[in-house]
Design a protein around this motif. Structure first.
Motif, PDB file in Angstrom:
ATOM      1  N   GLU A  19       0.881  -1.167   0.000  1.00 50.86           N
ATOM      2  CA  GLU A  19       0.000   0.000   0.000  1.00 50.86           C
ATOM      3  C   GLU A  19       0.914   1.210   0.000  1.00 50.86           C
ATOM      4  OE1 GLU A  19      -2.742   0.065   3.255  1.00 50.86           O
ATOM      5  OE2 GLU A  19      -4.153   1.303   2.118  1.00 50.86           O
ATOM      6  N   ARG A 330     -13.611   6.138  -8.453  1.00 47.00           N
ATOM      7  CA  ARG A 330     -12.360   5.434  -8.124  1.00 47.00           C
ATOM      8  C   ARG A 330     -12.170   4.233  -9.060  1.00 47.00           C
ATOM      9  NH1 ARG A 330     -15.033   6.818  -3.478  1.00 47.00           N
ATOM     10  NH2 ARG A 330     -16.243   4.911  -3.731  1.00 47.00           N
ATOM     11  N   ILE A 345      -3.349   5.581 -15.486  1.00 50.82           N
ATOM     12  CA  ILE A 345      -3.509   6.456 -14.303  1.00 50.82           C
ATOM     13  C   ILE A 345      -3.635   7.908 -14.760  1.00 50.82           C
ATOM     14  CG2 ILE A 345      -2.299   7.360 -12.268  1.00 50.82           C
ATOM     15  CD1 ILE A 345      -1.091   4.500 -11.978  1.00 50.82           C
ATOM     16  N   THR A 355      -7.079   6.550  -8.836  1.00 50.47           N
ATOM     17  CA  THR A 355      -6.781   5.115  -8.932  1.00 50.47           C
ATOM     18  C   THR A 355      -6.510   4.590  -7.525  1.00 50.47           C
ATOM     19  OG1 THR A 355      -5.862   5.413 -11.136  1.00 50.47           O
ATOM     20  CG2 THR A 355      -5.215   3.418  -9.962  1.00 50.47           C
ATOM     21  N   VAL A 356      -7.242   3.545  -7.118  1.00 56.69           N
ATOM     22  CA  VAL A 356      -7.085   3.017  -5.750  1.00 56.69           C
ATOM     23  C   VAL A 356      -6.336   1.696  -5.740  1.00 56.69           C
ATOM     24  CG1 VAL A 356      -9.084   4.219  -4.808  1.00 56.69           C
ATOM     25  CG2 VAL A 356      -9.385   1.957  -5.874  1.00 56.69           C
ATOM     26  N   CYS A 375       1.178   7.247  -7.965  1.00 51.84           N
ATOM     27  CA  CYS A 375      -0.095   7.016  -7.261  1.00 51.84           C
ATOM     28  C   CYS A 375      -0.190   7.831  -5.979  1.00 51.84           C
ATOM     29  CB  CYS A 375      -0.227   5.532  -6.915  1.00 51.84           C
ATOM     30  SG  CYS A 375      -0.456   4.517  -8.369  1.00 51.84           S
ATOM     31  N   ASP A 376      -1.420   8.104  -5.566  1.00 50.89           N
ATOM     32  CA  ASP A 376      -1.651   8.765  -4.279  1.00 50.89           C
ATOM     33  C   ASP A 376      -1.350   7.783  -3.144  1.00 50.89           C
ATOM     34  OD1 ASP A 376      -2.537  11.081  -5.527  1.00 50.89           O
ATOM     35  OD2 ASP A 376      -4.579  10.291  -5.721  1.00 50.89           O
ATOM     36  N   THR A 379      -2.775   3.762  -2.154  1.00 49.82           N
ATOM     37  CA  THR A 379      -3.102   2.938  -3.334  1.00 49.82           C
ATOM     38  C   THR A 379      -2.476   1.553  -3.176  1.00 49.82           C
ATOM     39  OG1 THR A 379      -3.005   4.942  -4.679  1.00 49.82           O
ATOM     40  CG2 THR A 379      -2.942   2.832  -5.855  1.00 49.82           C
ATOM     41  N   LYS A 397     -11.193  -1.012  -1.121  1.00 51.32           N
ATOM     42  CA  LYS A 397     -10.885   0.353  -1.578  1.00 51.32           C
ATOM     43  C   LYS A 397     -12.086   1.020  -2.260  1.00 51.32           C
ATOM     44  CE  LYS A 397      -6.685   0.692  -0.158  1.00 51.32           C
ATOM     45  NZ  LYS A 397      -6.277   1.759   0.764  1.00 51.32           N
TER      46      LYS A 397
END
Ligand code: SF4
Length: 460
Positions: A19, A330, A345, A355-356, A375-376, A379, A397
Motif C-alpha cells: 500500500e 475510483r 492512471i 486510482t485506488v 499514485c496517491d 493505493t 478500496k
C-alpha cells in the motif's frame, strides 16, 4: 465487515503487494514464478508466445499439442488484419494418448505439409506446448525438413507452457521473430545522422481493434513512414524487412524490450519506450519520434507540435461531459504490462478519476517504483495478482470501476462493478487521441450504467 485484505495474503505473496505511503518508493518483489496455490491471473508460456506472433496475418500458426491449448483463438484475442486472415485459424496437431506414448513428430510433419499445401502461407510458426516438452519431440528437425522441402521459413517456437512465466513466452516469440528479421535481402540502414528519415518499426502493438492503423496514420501526418509493426496487422515480408528502419519504438515493453535490445545490437537501431494510451503519453510518443528524426528532417518537431496542439484542441472539449459525471470516481487497474498502467492512471486523471489499486502481470522493479511515484498514498500496488486478492482489494478500496482484460471481466461483474476491457476482447481502439475519447465513453457508459443499482454489493 471486510478484514484488512493486505494482512490476509498468502505468505508467499506478501512481498508482491504493498500500500503506497509518503516517502521513497520501496522495492516490490516481481519477475518471479507465481506462488503455488495463488491461482495467478497470468497465462502460460505458450500463451505469451502466441499473443505476440499471432497477429502476423499471412503466416500459418500451428499449435503442436492437445486441442485444448489451441482453444485460445482469434475470437478471444482480436488482431485485425487489413488483408489476409490466415491467423484467425486455430490449427493444432491434436495430440492424443498414443502420440504421447509413441511421439508426435510424424503427426506434426504430416500436419505441416498438409497445411502448407492447402493454405500457401508465407511462413509457419510451430508452437510447442507442455506435452511436447515432456515427450521430447524433435520439433526443430521437423521444421528444418519441412522448410527445406516447401521453401518457406518454418520456425519452431519454444513455448512449452510449464517452463516459466508468460514473459518467457514473450522471449520465445521474440527469438522466433529474430529468425525472420533481416532475411529480406535488403541492406540495413546506415546509422544516424543521415539525410533520409528511413522510418520506424513499432514494436509491441498488436492491432487488437485497429490501433496500429490509427498510430501509423498519425506518424504519416508527421512525415514518418512505418516499416513494420510487430506484430499488429503484420505480414511476413514486412517483418523480414524490419532491419531497414532507422529506429524502433516499443509500446508493449513487457513483450518486446528484449527484441528491441537485440535489434539495436545486431542492426544498430536505437529504440525508445513509448505509450499510445492517454493524451500526454500519446503526445510524448510523437515528440520522441520527432526528436529522433530532427537531424534528418529539421521541420519534424514543429510538425509534431502542431499536430499535438490541433488534436488536444479537438479532443479536450469532447472529454468534458464525461469528466463532469465521473469526477471523484475510483478506478482499479489490473493489466498485463505496467507501462500501460502508468498511462491509464494519467488518462483517468483527465476524466477526474483517482486510482485506488493498480497491478500487472509482468511489471519490473522500475515499473513498480514509477507506479508508486505516480499514485496517491493508500493505493494498492500488486504484482501477479490472483482473483481473491483483486476481489478483496477492490471491495476494501471501494472501487467504482475495474480496468483489465478477459480474465478480470468476470471478477468485476460478479462483484457488481463497472468494467472496461483494455485488453484482448475489445472491439474499439483505445490508443491515440481518438482512442482517448473512446476510452472516456466506455468508462462513462459502464460507471454510470443504471444496472449497478441492482448489484448485491451495493446492498451489502
Ligand atoms: S499450460 Fe500447457 S497445457 Fe495448458 S494451455 Fe499452456 S501449453 Fe497448453
Amino acid at each position: 465487515m471486510l478484514d484488512n485484505a493486505i494482512d490476509n495474503l498468502l505468505d508467499d505473496r506478501k512481498g508482491q503487494v504493498l500500500e503506497t505511503a509518503p516517502g521513497a518508493p520501496v522495492a516490490l518483489r516481481c519477475e518471479t514464478r507465481s506462488a503455488a496455490g495463488s491461482v495467478s491471473q497470468r497465462a502460460c508460456v505458450f500463451c505469451g508466445s502466441r499473443v505476440v506472433l499471432y497477429p502476423i496475418a499471412d503466416a500459418l500458426h500451428l499449435v503442436h499439442g492437445p486441442a485444448g491449448c489451441a482453444a485460445y483463438t482469434w475470437d478471444i484475442r482480436g488482431a485485425l488484419s487489413s488483408g489476409p486472415a490466415l491467423h484467425r485459424h486455430s490449427f493444432t496437431t491434436d495430440l492424443r494418448e498414443t502420440d504421447v506414448i509413441y511421439g508426435g513428430a510424424a503427426k506434426l510433419e504430416q500436419a505441416l505439409r498438409a497445411l502448407i499445401a492447402s493454405h500457401d502461407p508465407k511462413a509457419a510458426f510451430v508452437y510447442s506446448t507442455c506435452i511436447v516438452g515432456l515427450i521430447g519431440d524433435d520439433v526443430d528437425a521437423v521444421c528444418r525438413r519441412v522448410a527445406a522441402d516447401c521453401g518457406i521459413p518454418v520456425i519452431p517456437v519454444d513455448s512449452e507452457g510449464f517452463k516459466g512465466t508468460k514473459k518467457d513466452g514473450y522471449k520465445a516469440a521474440c527469438d522466433a521473430l529474430g529468425k525472420l528479421i533481416g532475411t529480406s535481402g535488403d541492406p540495413g540502414v546506415p546509422p544516424a545522422p543521415a539525410r533520409s528519415v528511413a522510418g520506424i518499426n513499432i514494436l509491441g502493438e498488436f492491432n487488437l481493434a485497429g490501433e496500429a492503423w490509427l498510430i501509423r496514420d498519425t506518424y504519416a501526418r508527421m512525415g514518418v513512414p512505418v516499416v513494420a509493426t510487430l506484430t499488429g496487422d503484420a505480414r511476413v515480408d514486412t517483418v523480414r524487412r524490419a532491419h531497414t528502419a532507422r529506429f524502433n519504438v516499443v509500446q508493449c515493453s513487457g513483450s518486446m524490450l528484449g527484441l528491441a535490445a537485440m535489434m539495436e545490437e545486431k542492426y544498430g537501431q536505437p529504440y525508445r519506450r513509448v505509450s499510445y494510451f492517454g493524451l500526454e503519453d500519446m503526445a510524448q510518443a510523437l515528440y520522441d519520434v520527432a526528436d529522433l528524426f530532427a537531424g534528418a528532417d529539421p521541420g519534424m518537431p514543429a510538425r509534431a507540435a502542431a499536430l499535438v496542439g490541433a488534436e488536444m484542441a479537438r479532443v479536450l472539449p469532447l472529454l468534458e461531459p464525461f469528466r463532469r459525471d465521473l469526477q471523484g470516481a475510483r478506478a482499479a487497474i489490473y493489466v498485463g504490462g505496467a507501462f500501460k498502467a502508468h498511462s491509464l492512471i494519467k488518462a483517468l486523471r483527465h476524466l477526474g478519476m483517482g486510482t485506488v489499486l493498480v497491478g500487472s502481470q509482468t511489471g519490473n522493479k522500475e515499473d513498480y517504483q514509477r507506479l508508486q511515484q505516480l499514485c496517491d498514498p493508500g493505493t494498492i500496488i500488486l504484482d501477479d495478482a490472483n482473483p481473491a486478492e483483486l476481489s478483496r482489494f477492490v471491495l476494501e478500496k471501494r472501487a467504482d470501476l475495474l480496468i483489465g482484460g478477459v480474465k478480470e471481466r468476470p471478477i468485476a461483474y460478479k462483484l457488481g462493478l463497472a468494467f472496461c476491457d483494455h485488453n484482448h476482447e475489445r472491439k474499439i481502439p483505445l490508443a491515440g487521441f481518438e482512442g482517448m475519447v473512446n476510452f472516456a465513453r466506455e468508462v462513462h457508459g459502464s460507471v454510470t450504467s443504471p444496472v449497478w443499482k441492482f448489484s448485491a454489493r451495493r446492498h451489502a
